[in-house]
Design an enzyme around this catalytic site. Structure first.
Site, PDB file in Angstrom:
ATOM      1  N   CYS A 239       0.859  -1.180   0.000  1.00  0.00           N
ATOM      2  CA  CYS A 239       0.000   0.000   0.000  1.00  0.00           C
ATOM      3  C   CYS A 239       0.896   1.231   0.000  1.00  0.00           C
ATOM      4  O   CYS A 239       1.765   1.361   0.864  1.00  0.00           O
ATOM      5  CB  CYS A 239      -0.922   0.000   1.221  1.00  0.00           C
ATOM      6  SG  CYS A 239      -2.068   1.394   1.239  1.00  0.00           S
ATOM      7  N   VAL A 240       0.687   2.086  -0.982  1.00  0.00           N
ATOM      8  CA  VAL A 240       1.483   3.305  -1.084  1.00  0.00           C
ATOM      9  C   VAL A 240       0.567   4.497  -1.330  1.00  0.00           C
ATOM     10  O   VAL A 240      -0.556   4.356  -1.806  1.00  0.00           O
ATOM     11  CB  VAL A 240       2.530   3.225  -2.221  1.00  0.00           C
ATOM     12  CG1 VAL A 240       3.536   2.117  -1.967  1.00  0.00           C
ATOM     13  CG2 VAL A 240       1.863   3.035  -3.564  1.00  0.00           C
TER      14      VAL A 240
END
Length: 116
Positions: free
Chosen positions: A96-97
């Protein structure tokens, strides 16, 4: 290597990408977005991905990796709550970015790789 481009009326191929590409044993699904607040947007993106997975002969239980792009990392906890509730166990690998901008004014985009 055999490369199969998958699309249908609901998820058509576009000049810049395909909804999914299948190679022997693996399905690569393009990112799906959702609108609204983060929990609803996450559920919508996962629902769209579920349909793409089915188009490719796979399912959520066969996903080996999700990549999640958030417009704002402050939405992580709420996104994570919706994500965990929507998926079967065991949970696959995940990244997750935070992204500077997402297509269509989205606040979350989710893509995945699955077994077929």
């Amino acid at each position: 290597m055999s490369l199969e481009i998958l699309s249908n009326e609901e998820f058509p191929s576009k000049p810049h990408n395909s909804p999914a590409v299948r190679v022997p044993g693996l399905l690569f699904c393009s990112g799906q977005i959702g609108k609204g607040e983060i929990k609803a947007a996450t559920i919508q993106a996962l629902s769209n991905l579920k349909k793409v997975l089915e188009l490719g002969g796979s399912s959520q239980s066969q996903v080996v990796k999700y990549n999640i792009f958030l417009l704002d990392m402050d939405d992580f906890d709420a996104m994570n709550e919706a994500f965990v509730a929507a998926l079967p166990s065991p949970k696959p690998a995940r990244t997750c970015v935070q992204a500077a901008k997402l297509p269509g004014g989205a606040i979350v985009e989710i893509e995945c790789i699955a077994q077929v």
